[in-house]
Design an enzyme around this catalytic site. Structure first.
Site, PDB file in Angstrom:
ATOM      1  N   PHE A   1       0.853  -1.191   0.000  1.00 49.33           N
ATOM      2  CA  PHE A   1       0.000   0.000   0.000  1.00 49.33           C
ATOM      3  C   PHE A   1       0.890   1.241   0.000  1.00 49.33           C
ATOM      4  O   PHE A   1       1.741   1.401   0.868  1.00 49.33           O
ATOM      5  CB  PHE A   1      -0.941   0.041   1.214  1.00 49.33           C
ATOM      6  CG  PHE A   1      -1.860   1.226   1.148  1.00 49.33           C
ATOM      7  CD1 PHE A   1      -3.021   1.181   0.387  1.00 49.33           C
ATOM      8  CD2 PHE A   1      -1.537   2.409   1.799  1.00 49.33           C
ATOM      9  CE1 PHE A   1      -3.853   2.298   0.283  1.00 49.33           C
ATOM     10  CE2 PHE A   1      -2.366   3.530   1.705  1.00 49.33           C
ATOM     11  CZ  PHE A   1      -3.527   3.467   0.943  1.00 49.33           C
TER      12      PHE A   1
ATOM     13  N   LYS B   1       2.965   9.379   8.445  1.00 53.22           N
ATOM     14  CA  LYS B   1       2.023   9.218   9.546  1.00 53.22           C
ATOM     15  C   LYS B   1       2.454   9.760  10.908  1.00 53.22           C
ATOM     16  O   LYS B   1       2.037  10.831  11.302  1.00 53.22           O
ATOM     17  CB  LYS B   1       1.598   7.757   9.653  1.00 53.22           C
ATOM     18  CG  LYS B   1       0.753   7.331   8.434  1.00 53.22           C
ATOM     19  CD  LYS B   1      -0.025   6.072   8.682  1.00 53.22           C
ATOM     20  CE  LYS B   1      -1.119   5.874   7.638  1.00 53.22           C
ATOM     21  NZ  LYS B   1      -0.667   5.280   6.384  1.00 53.22           N
TER      22      LYS B   1
ATOM     23  N   ASP C   1       9.220   2.403   1.932  1.00 55.02           N
ATOM     24  CA  ASP C   1       8.074   3.197   2.356  1.00 55.02           C
ATOM     25  C   ASP C   1       7.860   2.917   3.845  1.00 55.02           C
ATOM     26  O   ASP C   1       7.298   1.896   4.222  1.00 55.02           O
ATOM     27  CB  ASP C   1       6.855   2.795   1.522  1.00 55.02           C
ATOM     28  CG  ASP C   1       5.565   3.485   1.977  1.00 55.02           C
ATOM     29  OD1 ASP C   1       5.556   4.077   3.071  1.00 55.02           O
ATOM     30  OD2 ASP C   1       4.566   3.412   1.234  1.00 55.02           O
TER      31      ASP C   1
HETATM   32  C1  LIG Z   1      -0.929   5.438   4.956  1.00 51.53           C
HETATM   33  C2  LIG Z   1       0.140   4.979   4.025  1.00 51.53           C
HETATM   34  C3  LIG Z   1       0.435   5.674   2.837  1.00 51.53           C
HETATM   35  C4  LIG Z   1      -0.389   6.846   2.363  1.00 51.53           C
HETATM   36  O1  LIG Z   1      -0.293   7.925   3.214  1.00 51.53           O
HETATM   37  P1  LIG Z   1      -1.299   9.171   3.036  1.00 51.53           P
HETATM   38  O2  LIG Z   1      -0.822  10.149   4.059  1.00 51.53           O
HETATM   39  O3  LIG Z   1      -2.675   8.674   3.280  1.00 51.53           O
HETATM   40  O4  LIG Z   1      -1.130   9.675   1.644  1.00 51.53           O
HETATM   41  C5  LIG Z   1       1.489   5.227   2.074  1.00 51.53           C
HETATM   42  N1  LIG Z   1       2.226   4.166   2.445  1.00 51.53           N
HETATM   43  C6  LIG Z   1       1.968   3.471   3.565  1.00 51.53           C
HETATM   44  C7  LIG Z   1       2.831   2.316   3.924  1.00 51.53           C
HETATM   45  C8  LIG Z   1       0.916   3.850   4.396  1.00 51.53           C
HETATM   46  O5  LIG Z   1       0.651   3.154   5.494  1.00 51.53           O
END
Ligand SMILES: *Cc1c(COP(=O)(O)O)cnc(C)c1O
Length: 394
Positions: A136, A250, A221
């Protein structure tokens, strides 16, 4: 009609219906506790979708924001601000040498990483990014393309070219997918939304070697895994494999919106003036909050607590597993916790909510628990008692 019902009605009328919400309207919060608009208290072990990583409204963050708010909220990126400089330094001091780009969200952080990779490969005609199934990476058009799950892409075609998915934790699959167009490999060091999938350390080392050998950019990520949750400041440190680019979002902002792409020295000057920008990126108010997050993690020894409480939680869940056959597997690294059930978890989630415990359920069958790093034994005992109660009714 109570306050929650009133809010729900207004959403129905005025807010686009893009989220599957539960009828819980939050009014205030502190640490791992939240209160709804009608005064009911909950224990929140998935605070802010992993955003409130050091707990809701951490006093250091609140104070830093209040203080900064009196001085300067926003400054455009054609000027300098000291807090932005200090946050960049703090991120690098806690990770690896390089330079950062500031945006406002996880998706934007990943966009910056992919733009950097494409820019680096442009002259050689290399642009393809290999990502993992069940990954994701966010909701922009490019990031739904990068995400290895069909459910986020459906209805938004045509999608941009240049992304390829291979199974997670499978080095051979990556080797087979490599070609003369490959410029980057992007993955979450632990797939969270994908169901708390923890890869082998050899896999991570293998990716690193492959990238070094073929001049491919390794992007981690860490939007969800970052900031102490894995018992190390960043998940890459748990695996002992340093990426070329790391993205954060986050929990970095302590509740305020932030996104960061950090590139190590070799790639730190790939993006040049005019090639990338973000109006709000790195605003003083958000940087002040993020600096307070680093400060709190260090001064309150929250990484040590994450390790200790991660063990406590795991032991107690393992004890539950012995009594409930439908608990298939517990996967965790410190306070990244997944409980896979042999049935759908939606009901468990809903029943926990009724009992005053907030957790999450992902990939239908995996309970996702990401407590704040400040979580205590008492919080864990309470959560386990509620889970036990809910499980016993199944
Ligand atoms: C939440 C998340 C995203 C997206 O972040 P947003 O602030 O909603 O754009 C991307 N990568 C990972 C692993 C995430 O958990």
């Amino acid at each position: 009609m109570n306050n929650t019902e009133r809010a729900v009605r207004m959403y129905e009328r005025y807010v686009m219906n893009t989220y599957k919400r539960v009828p819980l309207c939050l009014e205030k919060a502190k640490g791992a506790k939240v209160w709804d608009a009608d005064g009911k208290e909950y224990l929140d072990l998935f605070p802010g979708w992993a955003v409130s990583g050091i707990g809701h409204c951490h006093p250091k963050v609140v104070a830093a924001v209040a203080q900064q708010a009196k001085k300067l909220l926003h400054v455009s990126n054609n000027y300098y601000s000291r807090v932005q400089a200090e946050l960049a330094e703090a991120i690098i001091r806690n990770s690896f040498p390089g330079k950062v780009f500031f945006g406002n969200s996880g998706a934007e952080a990943n966009e910056a990483a992919v733009k950097l990779a494409r820019k680096y490969g442009h002259e050689k005609g290399r642009y393809e990014v290999i990502t993992m199934t069940k990954s994701f990476h966010g909701r922009t058009i490019a990031m739904i393309t990068a995400t290895g799950q069909d459910k986020v892409k459906k209805g938004f075609e045509p999608l941009p070219a240049g992304f390829l998915h291979v199974p997670f934790n499978d080095l051979e699959a990556v080797k087979e997918a490599l070609n003369d167009k490959t410029i980057a490999i992007m993955l979450e060091p632990i797939q969270c939304e994908g169901g708390i999938n923890i890869p082998d350390k050899e896999y991570m080392r293998g990716l690193r070697e492959l990238c070094d050998e073929k001049d491919i950019i390794l992007i981690f990520d860490e939007v969800q895994t970052g900031m102490g949750r894995t018992g190390t400041m960043f998940a890459y440190q748990y695996f002992g494999v340093v990426p070329d680019v790391m993205t954060l979002a986050k929990s970095l902002g302590g509740g305020l919106p932030i996104g960061v792409a950090l590139a190590r020295e070799k790639f730190q000057d790939v993006l040049t003036p005019g090639t990338h920008a973000s109006t709000f990126g790195g605003s003083p108010i958000v940087c002040a909050a993020a600096l307070a997050v680093f400060d709190a993690i260090k001064k309150e020894k929250l990484i040590r607590n994450a390790n200790a409480m991660g063990k406590v939680f795991r032991n107690k869940l393992t004890a539950l597993q012995k009594r409930y056959r439908f608990i298939k597997e517990i996967r965790s690294v410190a306070l990244v916790i997944g409980v896979e059930l042999s049935m759908k978890g939606e009901d468990v989630y809903q029943e926990c909510l009724k009992e005053g415990l907030l957790i999450n359920c992902t990939q239908d069958t995996v309970l996702r628990i990401m407590p704040p790093l400040t979580v205590t034994r008492r919080d864990i005992d309470k959560a386990i008692a509620i889970l036990d109660k809910v499980f016993s009714r199944i």
